[in-house]
Structure formats: C-alpha cells, structure tokens
Design a protein around this motif. Structure first.
Motif, PDB file in Angstrom:
ATOM      1  N   TRP A   1       0.646  -1.410  -0.033  1.00  0.00           N
ATOM      2  CA  TRP A   1      -0.112  -0.036   0.017  1.00  0.00           C
ATOM      3  C   TRP A   1       0.965   1.403  -0.059  1.00  0.00           C
ATOM      4  O   TRP A   1       0.304   2.481  -0.513  1.00  0.00           O
ATOM      5  CB  TRP A   1      -0.918  -0.074   1.031  1.00  0.00           C
ATOM      6  N   LEU A   2       2.001   1.184   0.538  1.00  0.00           N
ATOM      7  CA  LEU A   2       2.853   2.311   0.885  1.00  0.00           C
ATOM      8  C   LEU A   2       4.010   2.431  -0.199  1.00  0.00           C
ATOM      9  O   LEU A   2       4.679   3.600  -0.181  1.00  0.00           O
ATOM     10  CB  LEU A   2       3.305   2.553   2.194  1.00  0.00           C
ATOM     11  N   SER A   3       4.320   1.535  -0.899  1.00  0.00           N
ATOM     12  CA  SER A   3       5.500   1.563  -1.868  1.00  0.00           C
ATOM     13  C   SER A   3       5.768   2.524  -2.737  1.00  0.00           C
ATOM     14  O   SER A   3       7.024   3.127  -3.034  1.00  0.00           O
ATOM     15  CB  SER A   3       5.844   0.052  -2.589  1.00  0.00           C
ATOM     16  N   ALA A   4       4.722   3.363  -3.121  1.00  0.00           N
ATOM     17  CA  ALA A   4       4.688   4.404  -4.008  1.00  0.00           C
ATOM     18  C   ALA A   4       5.238   5.747  -3.359  1.00  0.00           C
ATOM     19  O   ALA A   4       5.795   6.528  -3.880  1.00  0.00           O
ATOM     20  CB  ALA A   4       3.413   4.805  -4.600  1.00  0.00           C
ATOM     21  N   LEU A   5       5.145   5.760  -2.026  1.00  0.00           N
ATOM     22  CA  LEU A   5       5.725   6.857  -1.261  1.00  0.00           C
ATOM     23  C   LEU A   5       7.352   6.963  -1.135  1.00  0.00           C
ATOM     24  O   LEU A   5       8.119   5.860  -1.396  1.00  0.00           O
ATOM     25  CB  LEU A   5       5.295   6.941   0.305  1.00  0.00           C
ATOM     26  N   PRO A   6       7.915   8.247  -1.030  1.00  0.00           N
ATOM     27  CA  PRO A   6       9.387   8.095  -1.143  1.00  0.00           C
ATOM     28  C   PRO A   6       9.884   7.436   0.156  1.00  0.00           C
ATOM     29  O   PRO A   6       9.165   7.533   1.281  1.00  0.00           O
ATOM     30  CB  PRO A   6       9.706   9.497  -0.884  1.00  0.00           C
ATOM     31  N   GLY A   7      10.669   6.583   0.057  1.00  0.00           N
ATOM     32  CA  GLY A   7      10.960   5.573   1.004  1.00  0.00           C
ATOM     33  C   GLY A   7       9.901   4.564   1.608  1.00  0.00           C
ATOM     34  O   GLY A   7      10.025   4.353   2.772  1.00  0.00           O
ATOM     35  N   GLY A   8       9.121   4.263   0.651  1.00  0.00           N
ATOM     36  CA  GLY A   8       7.960   3.335   0.824  1.00  0.00           C
ATOM     37  C   GLY A   8       8.249   2.283   1.799  1.00  0.00           C
ATOM     38  O   GLY A   8       7.553   1.799   2.640  1.00  0.00           O
ATOM     39  N   LEU A   9       9.303   1.466   1.369  1.00  0.00           N
ATOM     40  CA  LEU A   9       9.518   0.399   2.355  1.00  0.00           C
ATOM     41  C   LEU A   9       9.986   0.770   3.725  1.00  0.00           C
ATOM     42  O   LEU A   9       9.748  -0.014   4.650  1.00  0.00           O
ATOM     43  CB  LEU A   9      10.697  -0.511   1.515  1.00  0.00           C
TER      44      LEU A   9
END
Length: 435
Positions: free
Chosen positions: A91-99
């Motif tokens: 759900w969050l991998s698209a954010l900068p530094g998502g992992l």
C-alpha cells in the motif's frame, strides 16, 4: 554513623556496582540487604528480604507481564505479524522511502502485541531488512529505521515498562496505555515524516520500487492482517470498553493468540514450547530486578536518604520545567549505558517523590519516562536496539553505520520529548476520555 549517612554510602556503592557491570537486580538486592542489616541488624535484614520480594511478586497486576510476553512471543513464532509489513509495503511503496515507511507501520502493528522494543526490532529486522536491501535502499537508512521503529514496542501497549511503572507509582495501567498510544502514534508519524523528507531531498537513499502492484494484490494482503487485527481488537477493544482489566487483558491476549495461531495452522508444538521458554526466561529476569527495586524503596525509607535527596533536588530551584529537563538529561545519560527496565527500577524510588512533590501528573510522567528510556535504546554507545539490528543484518552494515542511520531519528525523538513537556495535554486529554 547516622542512618542518613549509611543510606548515602550505600547509594554510592550501588552506583559503583552498576557502573562496573554488576547485574542490576543483584546489585539492588545486595546493597539494600547490607544497608538494612547495617541500620537495623540481622533479624530486620533477613525479615525484609524474605517478606518484601514475596509481597512484590504476589502483586496481582504483575501476572499480566508473562501473559503479554506470551502473547508477543506466540505471535512472533506463529508469523502472525509478517502480513503487517507485506500489507504496508504493497500500500505504501509508492511513497518516497515506501519500504522504510512500511517498516515503521509494521513495527507499530507488532508493538500492539509485543510489549518489548527489543522483540519488535528483532522481528521487523528479519522481515524488512532483506526487502530494503533487495531494492537497493541505503543500508544505513534501512538498519537505522528498523532500530528506531523497534522503540515503538514500549510506547504502544501492551508495554512492560508501563506495567512496571504503574505498579511502582500506583497509577492506573489502563491510563498509561491510552497515553502511550497517543505518544506512540505521534512518534511513528514523526519517523515517517522524516523518512519521506530525507528521501525527497536525497532520492538515492531509497530508489523507487519498480514493481507492478495491482489492487487485487493490495486487498489480498489486507486479508493476511486479519489474524493480528482480531488479536489487537479483541484485547484492547475489550480493555478500553471495560470488559476486562489490564491484568485480565494479558490472559485474554495470551489465549487468543494461541487460538488464532492454531486456527491459522501456523503454530507448531515446538513453536509454542519456545514461546513458553522465552516467556519464563524474560519474566524471571524482570522479577529479580523488580524485587531489588522493592527492597531499595524499603531501604531508602528506612535510612531517610530518599527524602533527603528529594528535598535537596527540590531545593535547587522552584521552576518545574528546569527540574523535569534535569531529570530528562539524567535518564538520557543512563539510557546510554543501562537497559531501560534496569534504569527505571534503579531510579524510580528516588525520582518519583521528586516528581510528585513538584506537582507533575504521574500518568504523564510515566509516558514521558517511557519515551526517554526508549531514546536510550538507540543512543550510543550502548543502544540495545542497535546491537539487536546488528545481530540481524550481520556484516551488511557496520555498527557505526547503524548508529549513523539513527542520528536523524534521535533528533526527532528529542523534539517529540520537548513537545511532551510543553504540551502535556497530548497525553492527559486522551487519558481523560477513560473517565
């Protein structure tokens, strides 16, 4: 020689022993026994050492500690928490530094069943670090994120630190838990904001994840979080709704975690046995330190040294803010060399009367103290979470590299600590909703 002089000498000996790596529990017990023997003779000393530990260990609220520990160890052994990171990653991998952001979310979720920052760091390190390395994340950022994310384990309930503090300070543990939730969420958001800003400014720290992720994958991952969500909602929903007490919540959580793990076919008999052994080992160590702290409280009262130190500190200044900042500095320094439970139980018999006399709310102070102690878990040279992550990552990141990775997060923690001092309502308003 007066009782006060004996008390001050024994406190000095205690500090010397702890500084020379004598286990805190045995140092507390030994110094307290010798001090009482010195003041009141052998009968009083032997009577105290036979009565006080028994009284402490027989405290009903303490039974929640092994139960919450069991819940965390069973959840970890059964792999109930793996779905949290996978779901957050998708759900969050698209954010900068998502992992890295997903690691913080996963740690916050695991904290709701672990109660220990060390367990939280170890579990998330094994799950998340290989994923971040796979996608060419900067190893220092990856390891540093996992070390600091583990500190959420003691802020977000169930928190072993808060349970012990509540017993010693005689304040409601449920109130501490609610205050811990608010500070834990603020801390998690602070970490996430820092990761996003750093990666925005320096994208090479965390390259974008080139992975085709469908909505179907995301929703399937949500289903994998159902077991842990059922566990968390079952325990804390019932606790906050008043169906059972914090002590009973530990037993409910322990049984529920086993039933969920069996139902999901993820818990073998060997896993259950290992979880039970880890629970017994950890509980034994905690109880030895707790008994030592109870003996120290009795000795300080008998010698009058506790009251003397309280009056001495209060006499240095009437400004409560300077007083609490001074206490904060002491705990930050102690956190560099001692593990949190030992540091807390070593100092609470002296610090609590000072805080109470100065007029601070003991619920707020308990949450603030937990935050300070968790900062110590990542502070050089002895930040325990850093050493835990080093054990997980092996030669992929040096110890110095991990400490470099946590420096930015340390600054965020200090800012959050300052905000808690300036705005205690962040803790007290959520707590007031219980009443």
């Amino acid at each position: 020689m007066s009782n006060l002089e004996i008390g001050l000498i024994c406190i000095g000996v205690l500090v010397f022993l702890v500084a020379n790596r004598v286990p805190i529990g045995f140092a507390l017990i030994g110094v307290s026994f010798v001090g009482i023997y010195w003041i009141s003779g052998p009968r009083a000393a032997w009577g105290t050492i036979s009565l006080v530990p028994q009284t402490f260990a027989a405290t009903w609220t303490l039974s929640s500690i092994p139960m919450f520990l069991m819940m965390g160890y069973v959840s970890y052994r059964a792999g109930l928490t793996r779905g949290l990171f996978k779901c957050a990653r998708l759900w969050l991998s698209a954010l900068p530094g998502g992992l890295a952001v997903a690691s913080v979310f996963g740690a916050a979720g695991f904290a709701a069943v672990a109660g220990s920052s060390i367990a939280c760091s170890a579990a998330m390190g094994r799950i998340a670090f290989p994923e971040m390395v796979k996608y060419n994340y900067d190893p220092k950022l990856a390891a540093g994120t996992l070390a600091v994310a583990g500190t959420l384990g003691a802020l977000i309930p169930p928190s072993i630190l808060m349970i012990l503090y509540g017993i010693i300070a005689q304040v409601p543990i449920a109130s501490l838990f609610v205050g811990g939730i608010s500070v834990g969420l603020i801390t998690a958001l602070g970490y996430i904001g820092l990761i996003i800003v750093r990666v925005k400014l320096k994208p090479e720290l965390a390259p974008a994840v080139n992975e085709e992720i469908t909505w179907g994958m995301r929703f399937r991952a949500l289903r994998e979080t159902i077991p842990i969500l059922v566990l968390v909602l079952g325990v804390f929903g019932g606790l906050l709704a008043g169906y059972f007490t914090p002590t009973e919540a530990g037993a409910v959580g322990s049984v529920l975690s086993i039933l969920i793990s069996i139902a999901s076919r993820s818990l073998s008999f060997e896993d259950l046995w290992e979880a039970a052994v880890e629970t017994l080992t950890t509980t034994s160590g905690l109880f030895i330190i707790g008994c030592g702290a109870a003996l120290l409280i009795r000795f300080l009262a008998l010698s009058g040294s506790g009251e003397f130190i309280t009056n001495l500190v209060i006499g240095f200044g009437s400004d409560p803010i300077f007083l609490i900042l001074g206490i904060a500095v002491i705990y930050l320094v102690l956190g560099m060399f001692l593990e949190p439970i030992g540091a807390m139980l070593l100092t609470l018999p002296i610090v609590l009367p000072i805080v109470e006399t100065a007029g601070f709310d003991l619920i707020w102070f308990g949450v603030f103290l937990t935050k300070l102690l968790e900062i110590g878990m990542i502070s050089p040279p002895m930040g325990m979470n850093v050493f835990v992550i080093k054990g997980v990552v092996g030669d992929k990141v040096s110890l110095g590299g991990i400490f470099q990775g946590i420096l930015w997060f340390l600054m965020i923690d200090l800012v959050i600590g300052s905000i808690l001092v300036a705005f205690p309502e962040l803790v007290l308003i959520p707590v007031s909703w219980l009443n």
